[in-house]
Design a protein around this motif. Structure first.
Motif, short mmCIF file in Angstrom:
data_model
loop_
_atom_site.label_atom_id
_atom_site.label_comp_id
_atom_site.label_asym_id
_atom_site.label_seq_id
_atom_site.Cartn_x
_atom_site.Cartn_y
_atom_site.Cartn_z
N LYS A 1 0.85 -1.20 0.00
CA LYS A 1 0.00 0.00 0.00
C LYS A 1 0.88 1.24 0.00
CE LYS A 1 -3.66 -2.29 2.47
NZ LYS A 1 -4.21 -2.56 3.77
N GLN A 2 0.43 2.25 -0.68
CA GLN A 2 1.16 3.51 -0.75
C GLN A 2 1.10 4.23 0.61
OE1 GLN A 2 -0.21 6.18 -3.80
NE2 GLN A 2 1.46 7.63 -3.45
N THR B 1 0.67 7.17 3.09
CA THR B 1 -0.18 8.35 2.98
C THR B 1 0.36 9.53 3.78
OG1 THR B 1 -1.51 7.56 4.83
CG2 THR B 1 -2.27 6.98 2.61
#
Length: 185
Positions: free
Chosen positions: A17-18, A20
């Motif tokens: 997941k990127q 944030t």
């Protein structure tokens, strides 16, 4: 060949997941300011009401972090104090009070001077530090050491050290000697 590399990369990063946010988690807990204030208040309050060492905390002389300390008992020659300030009287013992509570610093200083007295030591160095406190108040241990040394019966005088020995974060302390064979200088 490029398609193979791209598909291998896609397979390798599948499920990632990127991020944030742009701040790293260092694992350090944040300082609890209330707990720090409580510890400081506890360090300055005495747990024992009876003092056997004769050092009082009733009136502590506040001193600034960079302030030079200098005091001599009545009768101590000015020339001796000038020699002490110039570092011309060698210190034979050293005590570091950094990071101690006020009560622990008091105990260690009293024991250190008592031991120096047993060995007939003329001059010692006490490093009290000059911590600039976050709350803007004066250095705690430095102010207490300045007060206690004036009260100690074995102390003839003290002065801030030369920069190479700690500067305004340390003091040279000249002590009384009993000297069985002759008079004290």
């Amino acid at each position: 060949m490029q398609d193979d590399d791209f598909s291998l990369f896609k397979d390798a990063v599948r499920g990632v997941k990127q991020i944030t946010h742009d701040r790293a988690d260092t694992g350090k807990t944040r300082r609890n300011q209330q707990q720090i204030a409580k510890r400081r208040a506890h360090a300055t309050t005495s747990q024992v009401s009876l003092r056997i060492d004769g050092l009082s905390d009733q009136f502590v002389i506040d001193v600034a972090a960079e302030e030079e300390l200098h005091w001599a008992r009545d009768g101590v020659q000015d020339s001796q104090m000038r020699r002490l300030k110039a570092g011309q009287i060698a210190f034979e013992g050293s005590l570091d009070l950094h990071g101690l509570s006020v009560e622990k610093a008091r105990e260690q200083m009293w024991a250190f001077i008592a031991e120096a007295n047993r060995y007939e030591i003329r001059c010692v160095r006490i490093t009290h530090g000059k911590a600039a406190r976050l709350d803007g108040k004066r250095p705690l241990i430095k102010s207490h050491v300045n007060t206690w040394l004036r009260q100690h019966p074995q102390v003839l005088g003290f002065t801030s050290c030369l920069p190479r020995h700690g500067g305004t974060g340390s003091v040279y302390v000249m002590l009384k000697r009993t000297m069985l064979e002759g008079r004290d200088e």
